[in-house]
Write a protein that holds these residues in place. Structure first.
Motif, PDB file in Angstrom:
ATOM      1  N   LYS A  45       0.842  -1.189   0.000  1.00  0.00           N
ATOM      2  CA  LYS A  45       0.000   0.000   0.000  1.00  0.00           C
ATOM      3  C   LYS A  45       0.888   1.254   0.000  1.00  0.00           C
ATOM      4  CE  LYS A  45      -3.072   1.107   3.539  1.00  0.00           C
ATOM      5  NZ  LYS A  45      -4.160   2.040   3.325  1.00  0.00           N
ATOM      6  N   PRO A  46       0.546   2.249  -0.813  1.00  0.00           N
ATOM      7  CA  PRO A  46       1.367   3.473  -0.781  1.00  0.00           C
ATOM      8  C   PRO A  46       1.150   4.266   0.504  1.00  0.00           C
ATOM      9  CG  PRO A  46      -0.494   3.761  -2.268  1.00  0.00           C
ATOM     10  CD  PRO A  46      -0.546   2.347  -1.785  1.00  0.00           C
ATOM     11  N   ILE A  47       2.078   5.149   0.805  1.00  0.00           N
ATOM     12  CA  ILE A  47       1.939   6.020   1.974  1.00  0.00           C
ATOM     13  C   ILE A  47       0.987   7.164   1.655  1.00  0.00           C
ATOM     14  CG2 ILE A  47       3.218   7.767   3.315  1.00  0.00           C
ATOM     15  CD1 ILE A  47       5.538   5.781   3.352  1.00  0.00           C
ATOM     16  N   TYR A  48       1.118   7.703   0.441  1.00  0.00           N
ATOM     17  CA  TYR A  48       0.262   8.827   0.053  1.00  0.00           C
ATOM     18  C   TYR A  48      -0.906   8.277  -0.741  1.00  0.00           C
ATOM     19  CZ  TYR A  48      -1.208  13.369  -1.761  1.00  0.00           C
ATOM     20  OH  TYR A  48      -1.923  14.496  -2.072  1.00  0.00           O
ATOM     21  N   GLU A  49      -2.130   8.485  -0.241  1.00  0.00           N
ATOM     22  CA  GLU A  49      -3.301   7.911  -0.894  1.00  0.00           C
ATOM     23  C   GLU A  49      -4.318   8.970  -1.320  1.00  0.00           C
ATOM     24  OE1 GLU A  49      -4.196   3.703   0.314  1.00  0.00           O
ATOM     25  OE2 GLU A  49      -3.870   4.630   2.270  1.00  0.00           O
ATOM     26  N   PHE A  50      -3.848  10.199  -1.502  1.00  0.00           N
ATOM     27  CA  PHE A  50      -4.712  11.272  -2.023  1.00  0.00           C
ATOM     28  C   PHE A  50      -5.953  11.470  -1.140  1.00  0.00           C
ATOM     29  CE2 PHE A  50      -2.237   9.384  -5.402  1.00  0.00           C
ATOM     30  CZ  PHE A  50      -1.662  10.490  -6.010  1.00  0.00           C
ATOM     31  N   THR A  51      -5.806  11.234   0.148  1.00  0.00           N
ATOM     32  CA  THR A  51      -6.945  11.296   1.060  1.00  0.00           C
ATOM     33  C   THR A  51      -7.607  12.676   1.080  1.00  0.00           C
ATOM     34  OG1 THR A  51      -5.674   9.770   2.375  1.00  0.00           O
ATOM     35  CG2 THR A  51      -7.675  10.630   3.387  1.00  0.00           C
ATOM     36  N   ASN A  52      -6.783  13.718   1.241  1.00  0.00           N
ATOM     37  CA  ASN A  52      -7.366  15.065   1.284  1.00  0.00           C
ATOM     38  C   ASN A  52      -7.404  15.701  -0.095  1.00  0.00           C
ATOM     39  OD1 ASN A  52      -7.554  14.985   4.091  1.00  0.00           O
ATOM     40  ND2 ASN A  52      -5.400  15.545   4.281  1.00  0.00           N
ATOM     41  N   ASN A  53      -6.897  14.982  -1.067  1.00  0.00           N
ATOM     42  CA  ASN A  53      -6.674  15.542  -2.396  1.00  0.00           C
ATOM     43  C   ASN A  53      -7.181  14.538  -3.435  1.00  0.00           C
ATOM     44  OD1 ASN A  53      -5.566  16.814  -4.663  1.00  0.00           O
ATOM     45  ND2 ASN A  53      -3.470  16.094  -4.248  1.00  0.00           N
ATOM     46  N   PRO A  54      -8.514  14.383  -3.522  1.00  0.00           N
ATOM     47  CA  PRO A  54      -9.056  13.296  -4.341  1.00  0.00           C
ATOM     48  C   PRO A  54      -8.576  13.354  -5.799  1.00  0.00           C
ATOM     49  CG  PRO A  54     -10.781  14.373  -3.075  1.00  0.00           C
ATOM     50  CD  PRO A  54      -9.557  15.199  -2.908  1.00  0.00           C
ATOM     51  N   LEU A  55      -8.107  12.206  -6.245  1.00  0.00           N
ATOM     52  CA  LEU A  55      -7.501  12.083  -7.564  1.00  0.00           C
ATOM     53  C   LEU A  55      -8.558  12.178  -8.660  1.00  0.00           C
ATOM     54  CD1 LEU A  55      -4.922  11.403  -9.051  1.00  0.00           C
ATOM     55  CD2 LEU A  55      -5.363   9.007  -8.577  1.00  0.00           C
ATOM     56  N   THR A  56      -8.332  13.070  -9.617  1.00  0.00           N
ATOM     57  CA  THR A  56      -9.209  13.139 -10.786  1.00  0.00           C
ATOM     58  C   THR A  56      -8.344  13.270 -12.028  1.00  0.00           C
ATOM     59  OG1 THR A  56      -9.344  15.563 -10.782  1.00  0.00           O
ATOM     60  CG2 THR A  56     -11.031  14.394  -9.506  1.00  0.00           C
ATOM     61  N   GLN A  57      -8.944  12.958 -13.150  1.00  0.00           N
ATOM     62  CA  GLN A  57      -8.273  13.131 -14.427  1.00  0.00           C
ATOM     63  C   GLN A  57      -7.845  14.598 -14.595  1.00  0.00           C
ATOM     64  OE1 GLN A  57      -7.958  10.721 -16.971  1.00  0.00           O
ATOM     65  NE2 GLN A  57      -6.923  12.136 -18.342  1.00  0.00           N
ATOM     66  N   ASN A  58      -8.764  15.523 -14.273  1.00  0.00           N
ATOM     67  CA  ASN A  58      -8.452  16.947 -14.403  1.00  0.00           C
ATOM     68  C   ASN A  58      -7.276  17.344 -13.523  1.00  0.00           C
ATOM     69  OD1 ASN A  58     -10.429  17.621 -16.248  1.00  0.00           O
ATOM     70  ND2 ASN A  58     -11.980  17.966 -14.660  1.00  0.00           N
ATOM     71  N   GLY A  59      -7.263  16.830 -12.310  1.00  0.00           N
ATOM     72  CA  GLY A  59      -6.198  17.174 -11.377  1.00  0.00           C
ATOM     73  C   GLY A  59      -4.853  16.676 -11.879  1.00  0.00           C
ATOM     74  N   PHE A  60      -4.845  15.454 -12.384  1.00  0.00           N
ATOM     75  CA  PHE A  60      -3.617  14.873 -12.923  1.00  0.00           C
ATOM     76  C   PHE A  60      -3.116  15.691 -14.122  1.00  0.00           C
ATOM     77  CE2 PHE A  60      -1.661  12.034 -16.054  1.00  0.00           C
ATOM     78  CZ  PHE A  60      -0.630  11.483 -15.312  1.00  0.00           C
ATOM     79  N   GLU A  61      -4.027  16.037 -15.026  1.00  0.00           N
ATOM     80  CA  GLU A  61      -3.640  16.807 -16.221  1.00  0.00           C
ATOM     81  C   GLU A  61      -3.123  18.195 -15.829  1.00  0.00           C
ATOM     82  OE1 GLU A  61      -3.374  15.604 -19.168  1.00  0.00           O
ATOM     83  OE2 GLU A  61      -4.423  13.703 -18.820  1.00  0.00           O
ATOM     84  N   LEU A  62      -3.782  18.808 -14.860  1.00  0.00           N
ATOM     85  CA  LEU A  62      -3.350  20.131 -14.399  1.00  0.00           C
ATOM     86  C   LEU A  62      -1.961  20.050 -13.771  1.00  0.00           C
ATOM     87  CD1 LEU A  62      -3.834  23.123 -13.793  1.00  0.00           C
ATOM     88  CD2 LEU A  62      -5.244  22.444 -11.837  1.00  0.00           C
ATOM     89  N   GLY A  63      -1.738  19.011 -12.975  1.00  0.00           N
ATOM     90  CA  GLY A  63      -0.433  18.817 -12.362  1.00  0.00           C
ATOM     91  C   GLY A  63       0.649  18.647 -13.421  1.00  0.00           C
ATOM     92  N   LYS A  64       0.312  17.922 -14.464  1.00  0.00           N
ATOM     93  CA  LYS A  64       1.268  17.715 -15.562  1.00  0.00           C
ATOM     94  C   LYS A  64       1.596  19.038 -16.249  1.00  0.00           C
ATOM     95  CE  LYS A  64      -0.262  15.206 -19.004  1.00  0.00           C
ATOM     96  NZ  LYS A  64      -0.584  13.941 -19.692  1.00  0.00           N
ATOM     97  N   LEU A  65       0.560  19.834 -16.520  1.00  0.00           N
ATOM     98  CA  LEU A  65       0.763  21.130 -17.165  1.00  0.00           C
ATOM     99  C   LEU A  65       1.713  21.993 -16.327  1.00  0.00           C
ATOM    100  CD1 LEU A  65      -0.469  22.437 -19.701  1.00  0.00           C
ATOM    101  CD2 LEU A  65      -2.173  23.520 -18.222  1.00  0.00           C
ATOM    102  N   LEU A  66       1.491  22.000 -15.035  1.00  0.00           N
ATOM    103  CA  LEU A  66       2.323  22.799 -14.133  1.00  0.00           C
ATOM    104  C   LEU A  66       3.755  22.266 -14.092  1.00  0.00           C
ATOM    105  CD1 LEU A  66      -0.333  23.104 -11.313  1.00  0.00           C
ATOM    106  CD2 LEU A  66       0.699  25.074 -12.475  1.00  0.00           C
ATOM    107  N   PHE A  67       3.886  20.944 -14.088  1.00  0.00           N
ATOM    108  CA  PHE A  67       5.208  20.316 -14.018  1.00  0.00           C
ATOM    109  C   PHE A  67       6.075  20.734 -15.209  1.00  0.00           C
ATOM    110  CE2 PHE A  67       8.241  16.857 -14.696  1.00  0.00           C
ATOM    111  CZ  PHE A  67       8.691  16.575 -13.419  1.00  0.00           C
ATOM    112  N   TYR A  68       5.435  20.877 -16.366  1.00  0.00           N
ATOM    113  CA  TYR A  68       6.184  21.206 -17.584  1.00  0.00           C
ATOM    114  C   TYR A  68       6.225  22.704 -17.874  1.00  0.00           C
ATOM    115  CZ  TYR A  68       6.626  16.289 -18.964  1.00  0.00           C
ATOM    116  OH  TYR A  68       6.974  14.957 -19.021  1.00  0.00           O
TER     117      TYR A  68
END
Lengths: 343, 260
Positions: A45-68
């Motif tokens: 089991k991972p340590i970070y499970e997105f508990t307070n930060n629910p994982l969504t497609q939009n969130g992942f894509e936004l994070g990617k945009l910011l990363f680059y």
């Protein structure tokens, strides 16, 4: 959570959100429900499970945009990806030290980024305790992105695209640092690398060559205690005998405990063939040199880890075998995976 | 747990939370279904007095540290207060949810903490924490007083800077001084819970009155035990010095009086 929920769970989750959300604006369904992160059964089991930060497609894509996006740096010259390249398992392009704004050179080797949700601490000295607050360090470090948080948030709020994307993802009108960190965590927390030959062998989809298999036996004997399967790190701190005088005191800088001088976070060995040069300061240019170190050159310093006190002493054939095994840890699917590409 | 069961469970949870989110926000998180309950506000004001003189502590002004005989010109002075609780006369405690405040001497409104939605009652004691509780130091991204935009979170060594004092001093070899004090673990933990019984007075909270609790603190106490800025002008991480300086400053907090 996504480990258990899988496709079906995620679809249900989004369905229920659509049906039961009260606010009309909240009905944004992820455009692509192929979004899923399945983890092999032998991965804990991972340590970070997105508990307070629910994982969504939009969130992942936004994070990617910011990363680059170099918008996170003071002069818009450097993005996270300037030092973390997908082609190198998100380590730098084989440089010992990376360049930040104004061509300033950093002090440690850029680590590869993958399976970060299993890390209990971040950085070579483990100074950072949470994946969400991790980006604060590169953004504000004057040798890296040289920004301040207030200014980054102002810049993002001035940008129409980001305002809209943060609004769709997090239902907020004004971007704040928490949501910036959430988005980045949704991207970097999902850089999953579990498709190496090692994984295929574990899943009985292929077999090791006899050389690789001998290497695996040597690995289990000499390396496994620290670079523990299946993540190839136990995430502890150790002194592996590369120095007797510490230019970088490592873990000591965080704990001020003299017993921690020269200890560093034990790095994962997945994708190791892609991420040379090696160690916190990139001192070894090849895996041959690393293996030679463990075989012949370990310095018997007071803080040397007890697990390395007994001489390892490998012959030429064994060295090759060990290296052949380490090469099975390269995940070519990961470094080519389109979902991680620059948007 | 079986996969299908798990999915069903998650689905049920999501359903419940989505349905729940349709309800109007209740006025107060501590409202136990008592529709007739009323609430009031309490203000807690912090005044900063310099050394024994009791003169007002000001930024951008040359102050003399009487014990160290050093001149100090503060440009920044901020610290965290958190987890405010009030004890009712029946002995039960009311705790403010999400109770985090950054007291910043450069921002006069931050010197008065407003605690809203306090249930109407008579209170005999207040507890408050100086610093940020250990949990919030390890829980990732936060908002409000705990946002990283306040420059009160260490980037390289996770944790809140619970007290930040910066300025200039002709006695420092570098011409300046900076104390960034924090630490939430083991021997270096500076987080301190304090309490006051209002000198025996009672705090009467109701919708029509906003009582004000007046507290004082003395920033000169930072150097009560540790060496002055002549020998040590910077403390930038958790450790024995940070612990000592923070403890001495926290010990200077005093209840002054109560305005009904």
């Amino acid at each position: 959570m996504y480990r258990y929920v899988s496709m079906k769970g995620i679809v249900l989750l989004f369905l229920s959100l659509v049906i039961f959300s009260c606010n009309k604006d909240e009905t944004t369904i992820p455009s692509d429900n192929t979004f899923k992160f399945e983890t092999p059964s032998y991965i804990p089991k991972p340590i970070y499970e997105f508990t307070n930060n629910p994982l969504t497609q939009n969130g992942f894509e936004l994070g990617k945009l910011l990363f680059y996006d170099p918008i996170l740096s003071s002069d818009s010259s450097i993005s996270c990806a300037s030092c973390h390249f997908q082609s190198h398992a998100f380590a730098d392009q084989n440089l010992a030290f990376s360049k930040g704004v104004n061509n300033l050179i950093g002090k440690r080797n850029s680590p590869a980024l993958f399976n970060l949700s299993w890390n209990s601490s971040f950085m070579w000295d483990g100074g950072i305790n949470h994946i969400e607050t991790m980006p604060l360090a590169p953004i504000t470090n004057h040798l890296e992105m040289n920004e301040n948080m207030m200014h980054v948030i102002e810049k993002l709020n001035r940008n129409k695209t980001y305002r809209e994307k943060f609004k769709t993802t997090f239902k907020i009108d004004s971007i704040n640092d928490q949501k910036l960190f959430y988005a980045l965590a949704q991207f970097i927390g999902n850089l999953q690398s579990f498709s190496s030959k090692y994984d295929k062998v574990r899943q009985v989809k292929t077999l090791y060559s006899s050389e690789e298999n001998n290497g695996y036996m040597l690995f289990k004997k000499h390396c496994q205690q620290c670079h523990t399967e299946p993540l190839f790190s136990n995430f502890e701190f150790a002194n592996n005998g590369i120095d007797s005088i510490y230019a970088d005191k490592g873990r000591y800088l965080i704990t001020l405990d003299p017993n921690d001088e020269g200890k560093f976070k034990i790095p994962s060995l997945r994708n190791i063939a892609l991420t040379f040069p090696y160690m916190h300061d990139g001192r070894f240019s090849t895996l041959e040199k690393v293996i030679e170190h463990y075989s012949e050159n370990i310095l018997q310093v007071p803080n040397l880890d007890t697990r390395l006190r007994k001489k390892i002493q490998l012959n030429a054939k064994e060295k090759q075998e060990l290296q052949a095994f380490l090469n099975t840890l390269t995940d070519f699917e990961f470094i080519q995976n389109k979902i991680y590409n620059k948007p | 747990m079986n996969n299908k069961l798990y999915i069903a469970f998650i689905y049920a949870m999501v359903l419940m939370t989505s349905l729940n989110s349709c309800k109007k926000d209740p006025d107060n998180n501590n409202n136990n279904n008592n529709n007739s309950a009323t609430f009031g506000s309490v203000k807690v004001e912090f005044e900063h007095l310099w050394a024994m003189s009791g003169a007002e502590f000001k930024l951008n002004d040359t102050l003399l540290h009487p014990m160290k005989n050093e001149k100090m010109f503060f440009t920044t002075f901020k610290y965290y207060v958190s987890n405010i609780k009030f004890k009712k006369s029946d002995g039960t405690w009311w705790s403010q949810p999400e109770s985090y405040f950054l007291v910043d001497v450069s921002n006069p409104t931050s010197l008065i903490l407003t605690v809203n939605n306090v249930p109407t009652a008579t209170y005999t004691e207040m507890k408050y924490t100086l610093g940020v509780d250990s949990l919030r130091n390890v829980s990732g991204a936060q908002t409000g007083a705990l946002s990283t935009t306040n420059n009160m979170f260490w980037s390289w060594n996770s944790g809140y800077i619970m007290i930040k004092a910066e300025g200039k001093s002709p006695n420092s070899s570098t011409g300046d001084f900076a104390l960034h004090l924090g630490g939430f673990k083991g021997a270096n933990n500076v987080v301190t819970e304090k309490s006051t019984n209002f000198g025996g007075a009672t705090l009467n909270v109701n919708p029509s009155a906003t009582p004000q609790i007046h507290m004082s603190a003395n920033p000169a106490k930072l150097w009560h035990t540790i060496e002055g800025v002549t020998t040590k002008s910077k403390i930038m991480m958790p450790g024995a010095d940070a612990k000592q300086a923070a403890t001495d400053f926290y010990n200077s907090f005093n209840f002054e009086h109560l305005h009904p």
